[in-house]
Write a protein that holds these residues in place. Structure first.
Motif, PDB file in Angstrom:
ATOM      1  N   MET A   1       0.854  -1.145   0.081  1.00  0.00           N
ATOM      2  CA  MET A   1       0.131   0.067  -0.159  1.00  0.00           C
ATOM      3  C   MET A   1       0.843   1.211   0.080  1.00  0.00           C
ATOM      4  N   SER A   2       0.611   2.223  -0.863  1.00  0.00           N
ATOM      5  CA  SER A   2       1.269   3.463  -0.708  1.00  0.00           C
ATOM      6  C   SER A   2       1.064   4.191   0.322  1.00  0.00           C
ATOM      7  N   ASN A   3       2.195   5.078   0.762  1.00  0.00           N
ATOM      8  CA  ASN A   3       1.971   5.815   1.997  1.00  0.00           C
ATOM      9  C   ASN A   3       1.867   7.363   1.407  1.00  0.00           C
ATOM     10  N   ARG A   4       1.448   7.565   0.158  1.00  0.00           N
ATOM     11  CA  ARG A   4       1.439   8.784  -0.364  1.00  0.00           C
ATOM     12  C   ARG A   4       0.122   9.651   0.555  1.00  0.00           C
ATOM     13  N   PHE A   5       0.709  11.020   0.582  1.00  0.00           N
ATOM     14  CA  PHE A   5      -0.379  11.971   1.289  1.00  0.00           C
ATOM     15  C   PHE A   5      -0.605  13.068   0.400  1.00  0.00           C
ATOM     16  N   ARG A   6      -1.922  13.333  -0.115  1.00  0.00           N
ATOM     17  CA  ARG A   6      -2.098  14.492  -1.079  1.00  0.00           C
ATOM     18  C   ARG A   6      -3.233  15.299  -0.470  1.00  0.00           C
ATOM     19  N   LEU A   7      -3.187  16.444  -1.077  1.00  0.00           N
ATOM     20  CA  LEU A   7      -4.223  17.361  -0.643  1.00  0.00           C
ATOM     21  C   LEU A   7      -4.849  17.966  -1.984  1.00  0.00           C
ATOM     22  N   GLN A   8      -6.292  17.890  -2.052  1.00  0.00           N
ATOM     23  CA  GLN A   8      -6.806  18.526  -3.271  1.00  0.00           C
ATOM     24  C   GLN A   8      -7.739  19.835  -2.899  1.00  0.00           C
ATOM     25  N   PHE A   9      -7.820  20.726  -3.468  1.00  0.00           N
ATOM     26  CA  PHE A   9      -8.542  22.045  -3.067  1.00  0.00           C
ATOM     27  C   PHE A   9      -9.782  21.842  -3.950  1.00  0.00           C
ATOM     28  N   LEU A  10     -11.130  21.562  -3.552  1.00  0.00           N
ATOM     29  CA  LEU A  10     -12.088  21.516  -4.074  1.00  0.00           C
ATOM     30  C   LEU A  10     -13.353  22.403  -3.650  1.00  0.00           C
ATOM     31  N   GLY A  11     -12.774  23.763  -3.029  1.00  0.00           N
ATOM     32  CA  GLY A  11     -13.598  24.888  -2.780  1.00  0.00           C
ATOM     33  C   GLY A  11     -13.117  25.898  -1.808  1.00  0.00           C
ATOM     34  N   VAL A  32     -12.094  17.175   4.282  1.00  0.00           N
ATOM     35  CA  VAL A  32     -12.342  18.193   5.302  1.00  0.00           C
ATOM     36  C   VAL A  32     -13.156  19.314   4.958  1.00  0.00           C
ATOM     37  N   ASP A  33     -14.330  19.506   5.533  1.00  0.00           N
ATOM     38  CA  ASP A  33     -15.287  20.336   5.278  1.00  0.00           C
ATOM     39  C   ASP A  33     -16.034  20.103   3.877  1.00  0.00           C
ATOM     40  N   CYS A  34     -17.536  20.404   3.924  1.00  0.00           N
ATOM     41  CA  CYS A  34     -18.282  19.845   2.767  1.00  0.00           C
ATOM     42  C   CYS A  34     -19.347  20.846   2.578  1.00  0.00           C
ATOM     43  N   GLY A  35     -18.971  22.002   2.053  1.00  0.00           N
ATOM     44  CA  GLY A  35     -19.571  23.148   2.195  1.00  0.00           C
ATOM     45  C   GLY A  35     -20.387  23.564   0.567  1.00  0.00           C
ATOM     46  N   LEU A  36     -21.373  24.195   0.735  1.00  0.00           N
ATOM     47  CA  LEU A  36     -22.033  24.803  -0.362  1.00  0.00           C
ATOM     48  C   LEU A  36     -21.425  25.982  -0.912  1.00  0.00           C
ATOM     49  N   PHE A  37     -21.552  26.136  -2.306  1.00  0.00           N
ATOM     50  CA  PHE A  37     -20.966  27.297  -2.822  1.00  0.00           C
ATOM     51  C   PHE A  37     -22.017  28.503  -2.907  1.00  0.00           C
ATOM     52  N   GLN A  38     -21.847  29.608  -2.663  1.00  0.00           N
ATOM     53  CA  GLN A  38     -22.828  30.638  -2.558  1.00  0.00           C
ATOM     54  C   GLN A  38     -22.446  32.020  -3.197  1.00  0.00           C
ATOM     55  N   GLY A  39     -23.391  32.809  -3.714  1.00  0.00           N
ATOM     56  CA  GLY A  39     -22.946  33.927  -4.328  1.00  0.00           C
ATOM     57  C   GLY A  39     -23.116  33.873  -5.964  1.00  0.00           C
ATOM     58  N   TRP A  40     -21.755  34.256  -6.346  1.00  0.00           N
ATOM     59  CA  TRP A  40     -22.000  34.426  -8.090  1.00  0.00           C
ATOM     60  C   TRP A  40     -22.662  33.072  -8.379  1.00  0.00           C
ATOM     61  N   LYS A  41     -23.286  33.272  -9.705  1.00  0.00           N
ATOM     62  CA  LYS A  41     -24.013  32.045 -10.467  1.00  0.00           C
ATOM     63  C   LYS A  41     -23.080  30.930 -10.798  1.00  0.00           C
ATOM     64  N   GLN A  42     -21.936  31.237 -11.331  1.00  0.00           N
ATOM     65  CA  GLN A  42     -21.039  30.120 -11.885  1.00  0.00           C
ATOM     66  C   GLN A  42     -20.371  29.535 -10.636  1.00  0.00           C
ATOM     67  N   LEU A  43     -20.503  30.087  -9.561  1.00  0.00           N
ATOM     68  CA  LEU A  43     -20.021  29.216  -8.009  1.00  0.00           C
ATOM     69  C   LEU A  43     -21.180  28.263  -7.698  1.00  0.00           C
ATOM     70  N   ARG A  44     -22.571  28.745  -7.664  1.00  0.00           N
ATOM     71  CA  ARG A  44     -23.675  28.041  -7.212  1.00  0.00           C
ATOM     72  C   ARG A  44     -23.595  26.875  -8.304  1.00  0.00           C
ATOM     73  N   LEU A  45     -23.436  26.752  -9.434  1.00  0.00           N
ATOM     74  CA  LEU A  45     -23.543  26.074 -10.546  1.00  0.00           C
ATOM     75  C   LEU A  45     -22.688  24.738 -10.201  1.00  0.00           C
ATOM     76  N   LYS A  46     -21.607  25.006  -9.370  1.00  0.00           N
ATOM     77  CA  LYS A  46     -20.585  24.087  -8.791  1.00  0.00           C
ATOM     78  C   LYS A  46     -21.199  22.926  -7.848  1.00  0.00           C
ATOM     79  N   ASN A  47     -22.384  23.489  -7.316  1.00  0.00           N
ATOM     80  CA  ASN A  47     -23.021  22.623  -6.354  1.00  0.00           C
ATOM     81  C   ASN A  47     -23.617  21.620  -7.136  1.00  0.00           C
ATOM     82  N   TRP A  48     -24.121  21.619  -8.550  1.00  0.00           N
ATOM     83  CA  TRP A  48     -24.791  20.621  -9.146  1.00  0.00           C
ATOM     84  C   TRP A  48     -23.585  19.895  -9.929  1.00  0.00           C
ATOM     85  N   ALA A  49     -22.563  20.117 -10.011  1.00  0.00           N
ATOM     86  CA  ALA A  49     -21.436  19.443 -10.872  1.00  0.00           C
ATOM     87  C   ALA A  49     -21.074  18.078 -10.084  1.00  0.00           C
ATOM     88  N   GLU A  50     -20.594  17.330 -11.107  1.00  0.00           N
ATOM     89  CA  GLU A  50     -20.108  15.984 -10.411  1.00  0.00           C
ATOM     90  C   GLU A  50     -18.832  16.247  -9.535  1.00  0.00           C
TER      91      GLU A  50
END
Length: 456
Positions: A1-11, A32-50
């Motif tokens: 099993m790999s010991n890699r430790f990675r972080l991805q920024f998804l919001g 870590v955290d699981c928040g809704l996008f709010q504000g601009w429409k292009q941000l809110r659309l990310k709530n519907w994305a895969e």
């Protein structure tokens, strides 16, 4: 099993909403955290994305606190197959059970209203998630005590430290294979009138720090004097004060300041209403978690007796029709949804009234539109004229300003290998990046959406 430790920024990159950080530790995934996008429409659309990963592949979700921009995507995650534990503090569990169901009701009400009045481009308009989705994911909330280190996935440990933002809020230390990363969460103020100051974290290899106020200091003006003056001049011209407020944290601080003013006889004798079921429920939770704030039982009880709690939709409709001067505190804080919208429709066109905001307004929200001086605002598909006075008191913010953020970072006994600045508008995040470099000489960057880094 790999010991890699990675972080991805998804919001929370280039914005103060949608906080999501994916940690991959070997073959295990933790969000870590699981928040809704709010504000601009292009941000809110990310709530519907895969998502870039299957929801069922997560071993766990860790919450820093219950605000919707940090927890509001959980019902969607559950709809998409997540069935594991959501670790959080006991205060966050209590608040999330209220906030998530309330957010679902707002989604359902807005979809129903759009369908009834046919102003949505989607036929039919659908909620992002339902109250049933919210209640289902709340069954996965797993409370942990502050200061206790637990294993959240194989080989991954986490520990929550109080950070003074709201009841239950925390910074989180996460370790894997000898590497530690600290997430600040939303940091509270060092001298907040209600909450206790954030606890320091003394050691981490990597740090993810918020930057909501990364480019500014909170004004040194007297909050209560400003609030008194706004209410006094509004009532003198026969108007009412509408205060859009976050139901958790901000509504209680506003109520506390109004209570202090009334105790000193500095407030006009007008009724004070809290028209937000969620804010009412959240206010009652302050009694349960008395150890996390500074209010005495006596002051808490007196503060609550001073306000009239508006619980039912029928009571809310009657309040909207009232023409005599009053003070109304109603969610949401950026006027993105909730009962405050009905008050805005009634009160914004009247020049006698005041719309009083009490903190940061994210770009693309109605709050930002109003604070910018717009003469109309779009609500329920219609443009409403804005003739009321609009005021923003930023001294009530529950977010640390840049000096307080730097003060918290100064608690680290050695330089982290790298600091990632998130949860801020681009100018604020970059300003804090520069300040961290100038003050400490640390390696620091502002990540972009979906950036991924190795934590070696």
């Amino acid at each position: 099993m790999s010991n890699r430790f990675r972080l991805q920024f998804l919001g929370a990159t280039g914005t103060v909403t949608g906080s999501k950080y994916l940690l991959q530790a070997g073959d295990h995934r933790v969000l870590v955290d699981c928040g809704l996008f709010q504000g601009w429409k292009q941000l809110r659309l990310k709530n519907w994305a895969e998502l870039p990963f299957p929801a069922h592949s997560l071993d766990a979700v860790l919450l820093t606190h219950a605000h919707i921009d940090h927890s509001g995507y959980l019902p969607v995650l559950g709809k998409r197959g997540f069935r594991r534990r959501v670790y959080c503090t006991r205060g966050t569990q209590a608040l999330a059970e209220i906030l998530l169901v309330d957010a679902a009701h707002l989604q359902e009400e807005e979809a129903n209203f759009a369908n009834k009045h046919r102003f949505s481009r989607h036929q039919p308009a659908l909620p992002l998630f339902t109250a049933d989705d919210a209640r289902a994911v709340c069954r996965h909330l797993a409370p942990v005590d502050y200061g206790r280190t637990i294993e959240v996935a194989k080989g991954v440990t986490a520990c929550w430290r109080p950070n003074g933002h709201i009841i239950g809020s925390a910074s989180i230390e996460i370790a894997h294979a000898g590497v530690k990363i600290a997430f600040s969460g939303d940091l509270g103020r060092m001298n907040d009138p209600l909450m206790r100051p954030p606890n320091p974290i003394t050691e981490a290899d990597y740090v993810v720090v918020e930057s909501t106020y990364g480019d500014r200091r909170h004004p040194a003006s007297d909050t209560e004097a400003t609030l008194r003056d706004v209410v006094t001049r509004t009532v003198a011209r026969g108007g009412s004060v509408l205060i859009p407020a976050f139901a958790v944290g901000r509504a209680q601080v506003i109520l506390f300041h109004l209570y202090q003013l009334r105790q000193r006889g500095e407030l006009p004798p007008v009724p004070i209403f809290i028209n937000s079921p969620m804010a009412i429920d959240a206010t009652e939770i302050y009694r349960e978690f008395a150890g996390e704030h500074k209010l005495s039982e006596r002051d808490y009880s007196a503060m609550c007796r001073m306000a009239k709690f508006v619980r039912t939709p029928e009571e809310s409709k009657l309040l909207c029709q009232q023409k005599t001067p009053m003070i109304v505190i109603s969610a949401s804080g950026m006027a993105t949804g909730g009962r405050v919208l009905h008050h805005l429709v009634q009160m914004a066109p009247d020049e006698r009234n005041t719309i009083l905001f009490t903190g940061f307004q994210s770009g693309g929200t109605r709050g930002a539109t109003l604070v910018s001086g717009a003469d109309v605002v779009k609500i329920f598909g219609e443009y409403v004229p804005v003739r009321a006075e609009v005021v923003n008191i930023e001294t009530m913010s529950a977010h640390a300003d840049y000096e307080e953020l730097l003060q918290w970072l100064a608690g680290f006994r050695r330089a982290p290998r790298h600091v990632f600045v998130t949860h801020g508008e681009p100018s604020a995040a970059d300003a804090l990046r520069r300040k961290i470099g100038e003050r400490f000489g640390w390696s620091c960057s502002v990540p972009e959406y979906r950036d991924e880094v190795a934590l070696d």
